[in-house]
Design a protein around this motif. Structure first.
Motif, PDB file in Angstrom:
ATOM      1  N   ASP A 161       0.827  -1.205   0.000  1.00  0.00           N
ATOM      2  CA  ASP A 161       0.000   0.000   0.000  1.00  0.00           C
ATOM      3  C   ASP A 161       0.864   1.260   0.000  1.00  0.00           C
ATOM      4  OD1 ASP A 161      -2.313  -1.479  -0.004  1.00  0.00           O
ATOM      5  OD2 ASP A 161      -2.560  -1.437   2.177  1.00  0.00           O
ATOM      6  N   ARG A 162       1.899   1.269   0.840  1.00  0.00           N
ATOM      7  CA  ARG A 162       2.781   2.439   0.907  1.00  0.00           C
ATOM      8  C   ARG A 162       3.580   2.597  -0.379  1.00  0.00           C
ATOM      9  NH1 ARG A 162       1.582   6.098   4.993  1.00  0.00           N
ATOM     10  NH2 ARG A 162       0.653   4.887   6.695  1.00  0.00           N
TER      11      ARG A 162
ATOM     12  N   SER B  53       1.268   4.069  -2.934  1.00  0.00           N
ATOM     13  CA  SER B  53       1.052   5.495  -2.685  1.00  0.00           C
ATOM     14  C   SER B  53       2.239   6.318  -3.166  1.00  0.00           C
ATOM     15  CB  SER B  53       0.821   5.725  -1.186  1.00  0.00           C
ATOM     16  OG  SER B  53       0.714   7.097  -0.892  1.00  0.00           O
TER      17      SER B  53
END
Length: 445
Positions: free
Chosen positions: A325-326, A329
Motif C-alpha cells: 500500500d505504501r 502510494s
C-alpha cells in the motif's frame, strides 16, 4: 564542500550520541549559570519563590545525590531498552531500518534528558559547602535540579509509550512511507524537468559530440564504497569554467570500485591532476547507501520489510500488504512528477553535464520485483499489488510508464497461475488482472 557538510550532518543525525552530548553540554552551561546566579541572589529573595529549596547543605547534598544516582540508573535502563528495540527491529523488519531507529529524535532526547540531569546535579553537588567551611547552599540550583528530576519522570513515561509504539510493524511502515514521500518531493519537485522526460540512451547519444568517445578522459574513483552524494553545482561550475562536457558513469546508490570509471570528461587535453582532484571531490562515498539523493534506497527499505514479512519464518502477509500500500502510494506520487532530464545545460544553452538518474521504470522494478517473486504463491499479496498498479495507472501520463506497469501485471498473474494451488484464488487474481489491464489500456489510448 556543501555536499561534504551534508554528508556529515546526515551522519550526525543518524548517530545516537550527538543529541545526548549536546544536551549534556547545555546542562554544564546551565549548572554554572545557576550557581553563579545563586552567588548573587540573596536567600531572602529566593524565599519569595514558593517552590524553591530552602533546606541546608546536608539536605541539598542528599537531594542532588539521589537525583543523580537515579538518573544514571534510568539512563542505563533506557539504553538497554533501546538496544532491545534495535535488535527486534533488525531481526523482524530488516537491518536497513537500524538507522531509522537510531535517527529517532525522541529516543535521543530521552537519553539526553537523563544524562543532562545527571551531569547538572553532579556539577551543582560539588559547589555545596558545609558549615565548617564557608557555608554555601545553591538553593536555586537545587530547586532546578528537582524540577529536572520531575521532568525526567515525565520523559520516562513518554519513552515507555514511544518505544512500545515505535517497534510495531504498522508504525514502522508508516514512518518509512512518510520518509519516502518526503524524498520524492525533494528529488522530483513539481516544476522540475519536462513532461515525459525519462532518460533514454538515444537521446543522450544524440547530444554528444561526434568525437566524444575517442577524445574523452576518464576520471576514476579514489576508493571503494557506495556513492552517497554528488555536488551537481560543483560539476556544473567546473564544466563552465574549464569549458568541458562531463558525463557521469555512476549515480547515487551505485557501488564504486577503486580505479573504475566514475565520470567521462571531454576534451581530454584539458584534464590534469588538479582538475581531476576537483571533480573527484564532488563525489561523496560511504560504507552504506543513504536516502539523501537515492530515492530507490527508500523504496528498498519498504521492500525489505515486505520480504521479511513474507519469509516462512515470520509469515506475516498483513505487513507485506501494508508495504505494498505504501509503495503504491509513493509510486502514485512519483507518477505525477516529471522525471528530470539527464542533460544539463548552462545559461547559454550549451550541454555541460550528462547525469543519468533514476527512471520510473527502474523504480517500479525496485518496488515490485522482489515482492512479486516472494509473494507469487500468496493471492492476497498478488491482488493487493494489482490494486496498487490500478491506482498508479490513474496518475501516469505516458504510454512508456503504462507499458512498464502492464509488464508487472502480466508477471504477477503468470506467477499466481503457476504457484497458487486453489483455482478460486487464481480466478480472483485474474479478475483483478482484467480490471487493471483495462485501466492501463485506457492510458495508452
Amino acid at each position: 564542500m556543501r555536499t561534504l557538510l551534508l554528508k556529515y550532518w546526515y551522519r550526525l543525525r543518524s548517530s545516537f550520541w550527538f543529541v545526548p552530548t549536546t544536551m549534556a553540554c547545555l546542562a554544564v552551561a546551565l549548572a554554572f549559570s545557576c550557581v553563579a546566579l545563586d552567588k548573587t541572589v540573596t536567600d531572602d529573595w529566593l524565599q519569595l519563590v514558593g517552590w524553591s529549596y530552602s533546606g541546608g547543605a546536608e539536605g541539598a547534598s542528599l537531594v542532588l545525590s539521589t537525583v543523580a544516582g537515579s538518573m544514571i540508573a534510568i539512563a542505563g535502563t533506557v539504553f538497554s531498552m533501546t538496544l532491545v528495540a534495535l535488535s527486534l527491529a533488525s531481526s523482524q523488519l530488516g537491518p536497513l531500518l537500524m538507522r531509522n531507529f537510531m535517527r529517532d529524535t525522541a529516543n535521543q532526547v530521552v537519553l539526553g534528558t537523563f544524562v543532562a540531569t545527571f551531569v547538572y546535579c553532579l556539577l551543582v553537588l560539588r559547589t555545596i559547602r558545609r558549615a565548617d567551611e564557608v557555608a554555601f547552599v545553591p538553593h536555586l540550583s537545587v530547586s532546578i535540579g528537582v524540577l529536572l528530576a520531575i521532568i525526567s519522570v515525565g520523559v520516562l513515561i513518554y519513552f515507555i509509550h514511544h518505544i512500545s509504539v515505535s517497534i510495531q510493524a504498522d508504525q514502522v511502515v508508516a514512518r518509512v512511507g512518510r520518509e519516502l514521500n518526503g524524498g520524492i518531493d525533494s528529488l522530483f519537485p513539481d516544476d522540475f524537468g519536462s513532461p515525459g522526460s525519462e532518460a533514454s540512451n538515444p537521446v543522450i547519444e544524440a547530444n554528444l559530440p561526434a568525437v566524444f568517445a575517442g577524445d574523452a578522459a576518464v576520471v576514476r574513483a579514489l576508493d571503494d564504497g557506495y556513492l552517497q552524494l554528488i555536488d551537481a553545482d560543483v560539476l556544473m561550475a567546473l564544466a563552465i569554467k574549464e569549458d568541458l562536457l562531463i558525463r557521469l558513469e555512476r549515480r547515487p546508490g551505485h557501488y564504486l570500485i577503486k580505479s573504475r570509471a566514475m565520470l567521462i570528461v571531454w576534451p581530454a587535453e584539458r584534464v590534469n591532476e588538479t582538475l581531476a582532484a576537483k571533480l573527484q571531490a564532488a563525489f561523496v562515498l560511504g560504507n552504506q547507501r543513504t536516502a539523501a539523493q537515492d530515492v530507490e534506497f527508500s523504496f528498498q527499505q519498504l521492500v525489505e520489510i515486505a520480504l521479511r514479512a513474507l519469509s516462512p519464518g515470520i509469515n506475516d502477509p498483513f505487513t507485506a500488504v501494508a508495504c505494498v500500500d505504501r509503495l503504491g502510494s509513493a509510486l502514485c506520487r512519483l507518477a505525477r512528477r516529471d522525471i528530470p532530464s539527464p542533460l544539463r545545460f548552462d545559461s547559454e544553452g550549451r550541454l555541460r553535464v550528462i547525469a543519468p538518474g533514476s527512471t520510473f521504470t527502474g523504480i517500479v522494478d525496485t518496488a515490485f520485483n522482489q515482492i512479486r517473486q516472494s509473494g507469487r504463491s500468496n493471492p492476497a499479496v498478488a491482488i493487493r499489488m494489482l490494486d496498487a498498479i490500478a491506482q498508479i495507472a490513474d496518475h501516469v501520463h505516458c504510454s512508456q510508464d503504462a507499458d512498464c506497469l502492464q509488464r508487472h501485471v502480466n508477471m504477477i498473474v503468470k506467477g499466481a497461475r503457476e504457484a497458487v494451488p486453489d483455482p478460486e484464488d487464481v480466478s480472483a487474481v485474474e479478475m483483478r488482472y482484467t480490471a487493471t489491464t483495462l485501466r492501463l489500456r485506457e492510458v495508452r489510448c
